[in-house]
Design a protein around this motif. Structure first.
Motif, mmCIF file in Angstrom:
data_model
loop_
_atom_site.group_PDB
_atom_site.id
_atom_site.type_symbol
_atom_site.label_atom_id
_atom_site.label_comp_id
_atom_site.label_asym_id
_atom_site.label_seq_id
_atom_site.Cartn_x
_atom_site.Cartn_y
_atom_site.Cartn_z
ATOM 1 N N LYS A 203 0.854 -1.186 0.000
ATOM 2 C CA LYS A 203 0.000 0.000 0.000
ATOM 3 C C LYS A 203 0.891 1.237 0.000
ATOM 4 O O LYS A 203 1.953 1.264 0.630
ATOM 5 N N LEU A 204 0.471 2.234 -0.745
ATOM 6 C CA LEU A 204 1.250 3.457 -0.902
ATOM 7 C C LEU A 204 0.328 4.661 -0.793
ATOM 8 O O LEU A 204 -0.728 4.700 -1.435
ATOM 9 N N PHE A 213 3.905 7.220 2.448
ATOM 10 C CA PHE A 213 3.816 6.155 3.439
ATOM 11 C C PHE A 213 3.712 4.846 2.654
ATOM 12 O O PHE A 213 2.860 4.720 1.771
ATOM 13 N N PHE A 214 4.568 3.895 2.989
ATOM 14 C CA PHE A 214 4.667 2.662 2.221
ATOM 15 C C PHE A 214 4.679 1.479 3.185
ATOM 16 O O PHE A 214 5.362 1.500 4.207
ATOM 17 N N GLY A 215 3.910 0.432 2.845
ATOM 18 C CA GLY A 215 3.915 -0.766 3.666
ATOM 19 C C GLY A 215 3.536 -1.984 2.844
ATOM 20 O O GLY A 215 2.793 -1.880 1.858
ATOM 21 N N TYR A 234 -6.456 -17.588 1.759
ATOM 22 C CA TYR A 234 -5.232 -16.800 1.804
ATOM 23 C C TYR A 234 -5.638 -15.367 1.456
ATOM 24 O O TYR A 234 -6.176 -15.102 0.384
ATOM 25 N N ASP A 235 -5.375 -14.462 2.386
ATOM 26 C CA ASP A 235 -5.903 -13.108 2.258
ATOM 27 C C ASP A 235 -4.776 -12.087 2.341
ATOM 28 O O ASP A 235 -3.684 -12.376 2.852
ATOM 29 N N LEU A 236 -5.060 -10.883 1.845
ATOM 30 C CA LEU A 236 -4.145 -9.748 1.972
ATOM 31 C C LEU A 236 -4.539 -8.984 3.237
ATOM 32 O O LEU A 236 -5.627 -8.413 3.301
ATOM 33 N N LEU A 237 -3.673 -8.987 4.224
ATOM 34 C CA LEU A 237 -3.996 -8.390 5.516
ATOM 35 C C LEU A 237 -3.202 -7.098 5.684
ATOM 36 O O LEU A 237 -2.004 -7.123 5.950
ATOM 37 N N GLY A 238 -3.908 -5.968 5.530
ATOM 38 C CA GLY A 238 -3.198 -4.693 5.552
ATOM 39 C C GLY A 238 -3.488 -3.807 6.731
ATOM 40 O O GLY A 238 -2.853 -2.765 6.901
ATOM 41 N N ARG A 239 -4.435 -4.199 7.592
ATOM 42 C CA ARG A 239 -4.835 -3.299 8.681
ATOM 43 C C ARG A 239 -3.684 -2.983 9.613
ATOM 44 O O ARG A 239 -3.546 -1.863 10.099
ATOM 45 N N ASP A 240 -2.833 -3.969 9.919
ATOM 46 C CA ASP A 240 -1.724 -3.765 10.857
ATOM 47 C C ASP A 240 -0.381 -3.613 10.147
ATOM 48 O O ASP A 240 0.680 -3.780 10.756
ATOM 49 N N THR A 241 -0.425 -3.294 8.865
ATOM 50 C CA THR A 241 0.808 -3.113 8.106
ATOM 51 C C THR A 241 1.651 -1.987 8.693
ATOM 52 O O THR A 241 1.140 -0.903 8.997
ATOM 53 N N VAL A 242 2.941 -2.221 8.870
ATOM 54 C CA VAL A 242 3.859 -1.174 9.301
ATOM 55 C C VAL A 242 4.116 -0.246 8.113
ATOM 56 O O VAL A 242 4.498 -0.696 7.032
ATOM 57 N N LEU A 243 3.894 1.037 8.309
ATOM 58 C CA LEU A 243 4.098 2.022 7.250
ATOM 59 C C LEU A 243 5.429 2.739 7.461
ATOM 60 O O LEU A 243 5.737 3.187 8.569
ATOM 61 N N PHE A 244 6.192 2.845 6.387
ATOM 62 C CA PHE A 244 7.461 3.551 6.435
ATOM 63 C C PHE A 244 7.264 4.929 5.805
ATOM 64 O O PHE A 244 6.702 5.057 4.716
ATOM 65 N N HIS A 245 7.761 5.946 6.485
ATOM 66 C CA HIS A 245 7.480 7.332 6.119
ATOM 67 C C HIS A 245 8.710 7.991 5.510
ATOM 68 O O HIS A 245 9.818 7.853 6.017
ATOM 69 N N GLN A 246 8.496 8.701 4.409
ATOM 70 C CA GLN A 246 9.537 9.534 3.812
ATOM 71 C C GLN A 246 8.913 10.886 3.468
ATOM 72 O O GLN A 246 7.724 10.969 3.157
ATOM 73 N N ALA A 247 9.724 11.937 3.519
ATOM 74 C CA ALA A 247 9.214 13.281 3.216
ATOM 75 C C ALA A 247 10.226 14.052 2.387
ATOM 76 O O ALA A 247 11.448 13.904 2.562
ATOM 77 N N LYS A 248 9.719 14.855 1.491
ATOM 78 C CA LYS A 248 10.556 15.718 0.664
ATOM 79 C C LYS A 248 11.133 16.842 1.522
ATOM 80 O O LYS A 248 10.475 17.349 2.433
#
Length: 280
Positions: A203-204, A213-215, A234-248
């Motif tokens: 997810k982006l 934010f990317f996870g 077999y499912d895509l589980l994104g609710r608890d995905t760790v998001l990595f943050h970058q900023a310009k």
């Protein structure tokens, strides 16, 4: 907090060390804004250029991030999920709001938008333009995930469930944003949804072309209702995905600036080539 005149290290190193210690001991919390350049220069009794060098050192170490027009912030720790909601709300403080999302169904985005949209309704946030683009999978095409664990190929029932979840959240976002335009609370409010024939692996989120934010979506067994029966898929589980943050920031060659630019380039390329408007 004046610097030690007997310390042989350059002043910018001393300032960087002092700020680093304040960050690591949580005198400045993750996500907190640092004092402005002039304030820090006055605090340490140095020139603003010295402060800029110190901040550049901390930015290269990954401790702080500079946001254009907003200031310097302590970087969110990537060892825990980054809070998307406050960044989206900060996005709505701008006159023009743009949010690009690529992923599965937009459930997290749908939830994170509720509070800032409520604040727009009550006049506490006053953006003039809102433009959201949603890039989601084409559930009319065969997919290998989600599917029942005892199948090896496409599972139409699991795909229909995926389509219902996706429609619920993408349509919810569209309705809530378009309502603001209908009520005259913003000059222009648009939501576009396009689909593409690929299984989302991540997810982006791209906020105002300035933050990303990317996870990753883990694939895992999940017990759900397919029709009226329980089934393990077999499912895509994104609710608890760790998001990595970058900023310009002001340096176009910095990791944050390049990451945002490349993320925007990837999104725009998919959006304008292989993606198509969703059929209602």
């Amino acid at each position: 907090m004046a610097l030690d005149p007997d310390d042989p290290r350059p002043p910018y190193v001393q300032v960087a060390n002092s700020l680093r210690a304040a960050i690591l001991t949580r005198k400045f919390e993750p996500g907190e804004k640092l004092p402005s350049g002039p304030q820090l220069a006055k605090t340490y009794g140095v020139a603003r250029m010295t402060v800029q060098q110190a901040v550049r050192t901390l930015r290269e170490e990954g401790l702080v991030v500079s946001r254009q027009g907003s200031g310097v912030f302590v970087r969110e720790r990537t060892s825990r999920p980054v809070g998307l909601r406050p960044h989206i709300e900060r996005c709505f403080e701008e006159e023009a709001v743009t949010i690009d999302f690529a992923g599965f169904g937009g459930e997290t985005l749908h939830g994170a938008l509720q509070e800032p949209l409520d604040k727009v309704r009550h006049g506490r946030l006053t953006p003039q333009r809102i433009h959201i683009r949603l890039l989601v999978p084409d559930t009319t095409q065969p997919m290998t995930v989600p599917r029942r664990v005892d199948l090896s190929g496409d599972d139409p029932e699991a795909r229909k469930r995926m389509a219902r979840i996706m429609m619920r959240h993408t349509q919810g976002i569209e309705d809530a944003v378009h309502e603001l335009g209908m009520l005259g609370l913003v000059e222009k409010a648009t939501v576009e949804t396009r689909v593409h024939a690929a299984i989302p692996q991540f997810k982006l989120y791209i906020l105002n072309s300035a933050e990303t934010f990317f996870g990753y979506y883990p694939v895992a067994p999940n017990t759900v209702l397919l029709g009226k029966e329980k089934a393990e898929i077999y499912d895509l589980l994104g609710r608890d995905t760790v998001l990595f943050h970058q900023a310009k920031d002001e340096d176009p060659e910095s990791t944050g600036s390049q990451y945002v630019a490349q993320s925007q380039m990837w999104f725009d390329s998919v959006w304008s080539t292989i993606a198509k408007d969703r059929e209602e």
